[in-house]
Design a protein around this motif. Structure first.
Motif, PDB file in Angstrom:
ATOM      1  N   GLY A 316       8.048 -44.475  32.742  1.00 22.56           N
ATOM      2  CA  GLY A 316       7.689 -43.374  33.302  1.00 22.56           C
ATOM      3  C   GLY A 316       8.094 -42.274  31.793  1.00 22.56           C
ATOM      4  O   GLY A 316       7.319 -42.095  30.916  1.00 22.56           O
ATOM      5  N   VAL A 317       9.056 -41.457  32.313  1.00 24.38           N
ATOM      6  CA  VAL A 317       9.491 -40.417  31.524  1.00 24.38           C
ATOM      7  C   VAL A 317      10.058 -40.848  29.881  1.00 24.38           C
ATOM      8  O   VAL A 317       9.752 -40.104  29.160  1.00 24.38           O
ATOM      9  CB  VAL A 317      10.541 -39.487  31.893  1.00 24.38           C
ATOM     10  CG1 VAL A 317      12.099 -40.419  32.121  1.00 24.38           C
ATOM     11  CG2 VAL A 317      10.950 -38.281  31.084  1.00 24.38           C
ATOM     12  N   ILE A 318      10.533 -41.949  29.683  1.00 26.09           N
ATOM     13  CA  ILE A 318      10.879 -42.546  28.444  1.00 26.09           C
ATOM     14  C   ILE A 318       9.755 -43.072  27.801  1.00 26.09           C
ATOM     15  O   ILE A 318       9.506 -42.690  26.583  1.00 26.09           O
ATOM     16  CB  ILE A 318      12.013 -43.943  28.575  1.00 26.09           C
ATOM     17  CG1 ILE A 318      13.188 -43.206  29.097  1.00 26.09           C
ATOM     18  CG2 ILE A 318      12.187 -44.174  27.021  1.00 26.09           C
ATOM     19  CD1 ILE A 318      13.789 -42.275  28.551  1.00 26.09           C
ATOM     20  N   LYS A 319       8.839 -43.551  28.298  1.00 29.63           N
ATOM     21  CA  LYS A 319       7.512 -43.925  27.815  1.00 29.63           C
ATOM     22  C   LYS A 319       6.595 -42.764  27.254  1.00 29.63           C
ATOM     23  O   LYS A 319       6.191 -42.771  26.257  1.00 29.63           O
ATOM     24  CB  LYS A 319       6.659 -44.851  28.573  1.00 29.63           C
ATOM     25  CG  LYS A 319       5.370 -45.597  28.102  1.00 29.63           C
ATOM     26  CD  LYS A 319       4.737 -46.555  29.201  1.00 29.63           C
ATOM     27  CE  LYS A 319       3.451 -47.176  28.389  1.00 29.63           C
ATOM     28  NZ  LYS A 319       2.844 -47.962  29.422  1.00 29.63           N
ATOM     29  N   GLU A 320       6.661 -41.793  28.206  1.00 27.92           N
ATOM     30  CA  GLU A 320       6.010 -40.771  27.803  1.00 27.92           C
ATOM     31  C   GLU A 320       6.678 -39.800  26.726  1.00 27.92           C
ATOM     32  O   GLU A 320       6.076 -39.323  25.696  1.00 27.92           O
ATOM     33  CB  GLU A 320       6.007 -39.633  28.984  1.00 27.92           C
ATOM     34  CG  GLU A 320       5.162 -40.140  30.070  1.00 27.92           C
ATOM     35  CD  GLU A 320       5.455 -39.222  31.336  1.00 27.92           C
ATOM     36  OE1 GLU A 320       6.079 -38.110  31.302  1.00 27.92           O
ATOM     37  OE2 GLU A 320       4.874 -39.600  32.419  1.00 27.92           O
ATOM     38  N   LYS A 321       8.099 -39.886  26.458  1.00 33.83           N
ATOM     39  CA  LYS A 321       8.788 -39.259  25.438  1.00 33.83           C
ATOM     40  C   LYS A 321       8.655 -39.862  24.066  1.00 33.83           C
ATOM     41  O   LYS A 321       8.281 -39.274  22.871  1.00 33.83           O
ATOM     42  CB  LYS A 321      10.131 -39.419  25.489  1.00 33.83           C
ATOM     43  CG  LYS A 321      11.246 -39.029  24.433  1.00 33.83           C
ATOM     44  CD  LYS A 321      12.696 -39.034  24.648  1.00 33.83           C
ATOM     45  CE  LYS A 321      13.306 -38.969  23.447  1.00 33.83           C
ATOM     46  NZ  LYS A 321      15.006 -38.993  23.544  1.00 33.83           N
ATOM     47  N   LEU A 322       8.575 -41.453  24.184  1.00 39.81           N
ATOM     48  CA  LEU A 322       8.262 -42.161  22.730  1.00 39.81           C
ATOM     49  C   LEU A 322       6.861 -41.716  22.335  1.00 39.81           C
ATOM     50  O   LEU A 322       6.837 -42.280  21.072  1.00 39.81           O
ATOM     51  CB  LEU A 322       8.749 -43.595  23.278  1.00 39.81           C
ATOM     52  CG  LEU A 322      10.201 -43.881  23.583  1.00 39.81           C
ATOM     53  CD1 LEU A 322      10.451 -45.271  23.816  1.00 39.81           C
ATOM     54  CD2 LEU A 322      11.337 -43.341  22.569  1.00 39.81           C
ATOM     55  N   LYS A 323       5.759 -41.907  23.078  1.00 37.40           N
ATOM     56  CA  LYS A 323       4.562 -41.515  22.548  1.00 37.40           C
ATOM     57  C   LYS A 323       3.793 -43.001  22.152  1.00 37.40           C
ATOM     58  O   LYS A 323       2.654 -43.027  22.004  1.00 37.40           O
ATOM     59  CB  LYS A 323       4.451 -40.359  21.783  1.00 37.40           C
ATOM     60  CG  LYS A 323       5.003 -39.042  22.493  1.00 37.40           C
ATOM     61  CD  LYS A 323       4.586 -38.081  21.716  1.00 37.40           C
ATOM     62  CE  LYS A 323       5.328 -36.594  22.134  1.00 37.40           C
ATOM     63  NZ  LYS A 323       4.792 -36.164  23.688  1.00 37.40           N
ATOM     64  N   ILE A 324       4.688 -43.761  21.372  1.00 35.59           N
ATOM     65  CA  ILE A 324       3.800 -44.594  20.593  1.00 35.59           C
ATOM     66  C   ILE A 324       3.892 -46.135  21.286  1.00 35.59           C
ATOM     67  O   ILE A 324       3.234 -47.205  20.890  1.00 35.59           O
ATOM     68  CB  ILE A 324       4.743 -45.150  19.285  1.00 35.59           C
ATOM     69  CG1 ILE A 324       6.163 -45.472  19.519  1.00 35.59           C
ATOM     70  CG2 ILE A 324       4.836 -43.778  18.325  1.00 35.59           C
ATOM     71  CD1 ILE A 324       6.855 -45.835  18.217  1.00 35.59           C
ATOM     72  N   ILE A 325       4.280 -46.126  22.579  1.00 33.37           N
ATOM     73  CA  ILE A 325       4.341 -47.531  23.301  1.00 33.37           C
ATOM     74  C   ILE A 325       2.845 -47.651  23.794  1.00 33.37           C
ATOM     75  O   ILE A 325       2.258 -46.764  24.233  1.00 33.37           O
ATOM     76  CB  ILE A 325       5.226 -47.199  24.434  1.00 33.37           C
ATOM     77  CG1 ILE A 325       6.700 -46.961  24.256  1.00 33.37           C
ATOM     78  CG2 ILE A 325       5.244 -48.647  25.199  1.00 33.37           C
ATOM     79  CD1 ILE A 325       7.205 -47.782  22.981  1.00 33.37           C
ATOM     80  N   PRO A 326       2.286 -48.838  23.590  1.00 29.01           N
ATOM     81  CA  PRO A 326       0.953 -49.033  24.155  1.00 29.01           C
ATOM     82  C   PRO A 326       0.832 -48.676  25.525  1.00 29.01           C
ATOM     83  O   PRO A 326       1.636 -48.902  26.251  1.00 29.01           O
ATOM     84  CB  PRO A 326       0.740 -50.466  23.811  1.00 29.01           C
ATOM     85  CG  PRO A 326       1.600 -50.786  22.643  1.00 29.01           C
ATOM     86  CD  PRO A 326       2.881 -49.986  22.611  1.00 29.01           C
ATOM     87  N   LYS A 327      -0.415 -48.022  25.784  1.00 33.18           N
ATOM     88  CA  LYS A 327      -0.538 -47.716  27.093  1.00 33.18           C
ATOM     89  C   LYS A 327      -0.554 -48.696  28.181  1.00 33.18           C
ATOM     90  O   LYS A 327      -0.352 -48.390  29.166  1.00 33.18           O
ATOM     91  CB  LYS A 327      -1.997 -46.808  27.247  1.00 33.18           C
ATOM     92  CG  LYS A 327      -1.833 -45.542  26.557  1.00 33.18           C
ATOM     93  CD  LYS A 327      -2.919 -44.640  26.721  1.00 33.18           C
ATOM     94  CE  LYS A 327      -3.161 -43.304  26.051  1.00 33.18           C
ATOM     95  NZ  LYS A 327      -4.467 -42.643  25.852  1.00 33.18           N
TER      96      LYS A 327
END
Length: 432
Positions: A316-327
């Protein structure tokens, strides 16, 4: 690993970068960071279609005292298959907990930190083809060395900051092989880095010695009786024989059978802390590796005070922060495919790699929790005595020094140290 004092004592005491693209087969790193320069993170394609994710934190306490360079810790999680970017970061030593609140005991007070989802396939790291998962500790080491060669360029402080590889559980095997790989690369002039040391926390360095330790340890704390102890000893001897003959996959299966037997006849003792109760009935009927993972996640993400779960924030929030993680990538607590790919290597010892590090003059620290079973202290003592290092006879002959933690006046542990080898006995601590 919920007692920060002993582990901190083991340490021998960025600008926001715009995203760059890395297409399939490209070795150009993908890097991002915070505007204030305190964090960097990104991907390195260590092999075509194999991508390692890393996250760097710059300590707000970083100093540049002459003669005392500020250290950097690279944290290596165990499993094999568990996520350092998730567990090590948010559950153990990073700046924030799973509620994203500051952690008073963060190691960031003493060092810059790098977390990596290692090996490929773990956490945010990924492969585009499952055939690219590593099958040996040394393949992991090659990938992680490639990562460090990229990070020296991405994180400039690494060129002047001594790097300490600090490991937990199976991560110790990663640290042993990566440490040797890094030391070789430095000696060959291929990597501009200072290897400050390797720290092995309750680490799976010699599966044989740990397996043979289970029966005497459990008998001594009354979790097995003599009848069950005799059978457990026979099963441990089978594991020893299979390792000696090179049947490592069979040895891993026999080791799991032994853990299941111990669970049945010990009242399902917690193999990570023999004073911490027993597994519940549902977990106790699961395969041994599943039981271990159940306890792993319970230790690191089962606190009643945590309103968030580790999986929840990582997806959730960490994946959104990092932005570069494949969707389409879903972060998992432990990747079973990574574990299975390493099945033939799990029971191989890494004592020779520790000997190699000691011969190079690299500082090696072993630290072990008194209450651990799975990587017991007596098992760690046994493999240390197998070292061929020229200082080992003197090392084992020296008395231990007691450790105290203010404001308590009681003894919290012991340490023995000679030249570049240290061993810490941590009283009252389990596997974590």
């Amino acid at each position: 690993m919920d007692r920060p004092f002993p582990l901190l004592a083991l340490l021998p005491i960025l600008l926001c970068i715009s995203l760059s693209s890395a297409g399939s087969g490209s070795c150009e790193p993908v890097t991002a960071g915070t505007p204030d320069g305190s964090e960097l993170w990104g991907y390195v394609e260590v092999r075509p279609k194999a991508h390692l994710f890393w996250w760097y934190y710059k300590s707000p306490q970083r100093t540049s005292t002459p003669g005392k360079p500020w250290p950097t810790v690279l944290w290596l999680q165990g499993g094999p298959g568990a996520s350092g970017v998730g567990f090590g970061n948010f559950q153990e030593i990073g700046p924030l907990d799973v509620n994203l609140q500051p952690r008073n005991s963060t190691w960031l007070q003493k060092a810059d930190l790098i977390f990596v989802d290692n090996p490929v396939g773990v956490g945010y790291s990924y492969v585009e083809d499952d055939s690219l998962l590593v099958t040996t500790d040394w393949q992991q080491a090659a990938d992680a060395t490639t990562l460090l060669k990229a990070l020296v360029k991405e994180v400039p402080t690494l060129q002047s900051s001594p790097l300490f590889l600090v490991a937990e559980s199976y991560g110790g095997k990663y640290a042993a092989t990566l440490g040797a790989s890094v030391a070789r690369a430095v000696r060959a002039g291929e990597l501009n880095i200072t290897l400050g040391g390797v720290a092995l926390g309750d680490s799976w360095i010699s599966p044989e010695d740990f397996t043979l330790s289970y029966t005497p340890l459990l008998l001594s704390v009354s979790r097995l009786d003599d009848n069950a102890g005799d059978e457990a000893s026979k099963m441990a001897e089978t594991v020893k024989e299979q390792i000696a003959s090179g049947n490592f996959t069979d040895a891993e299966g026999s080791w799991n059978d032994l853990l299941h037997f111990i669970g049945t006849w010990s009242g399902h003792v917690d193999v990570y802390n023999f004073l911490d109760g027993s597994l519940d009935s549902a977990s106790a009927n699961a395969p041994s590796t599943v039981q271990a993972m159940t306890k792993y996640t319970r230790y690191l993400s089962g606190k009643d005070s945590d309103s968030n779960t580790i999986a929840g924030i990582m997806n959730g929030v960490i994946k959104e922060k990092l932005k570069i993680i494949p969707k389409d990538l879903e972060w998992e607590e432990l990747n079973q495919d990574v574990y299975n790919a390493l099945a033939n290597d799990i029971m191989k010892p890494r004592i020779d790699e520790i000997d190699e590090l000691l011969s190079y003059g690299v500082n090696v620290t072993v630290y072990n929790g008194q209450l651990d079973i799975i990587c017991s202290t007596i098992g760690a003592e046994a493999w240390v005595q197998k070292l061929k290092w020229d200082g080992i006879k003197t090392f084992v002959s020296l008395p231990r020094q007691s450790l105290h933690c203010a404001p308590s006046k009681g003894i919290k542990g012991f340490v023995r140290s000679y030249k570049n080898l240290q061993f810490y006995w941590i009283l009252g601590a389990g596997h974590y």
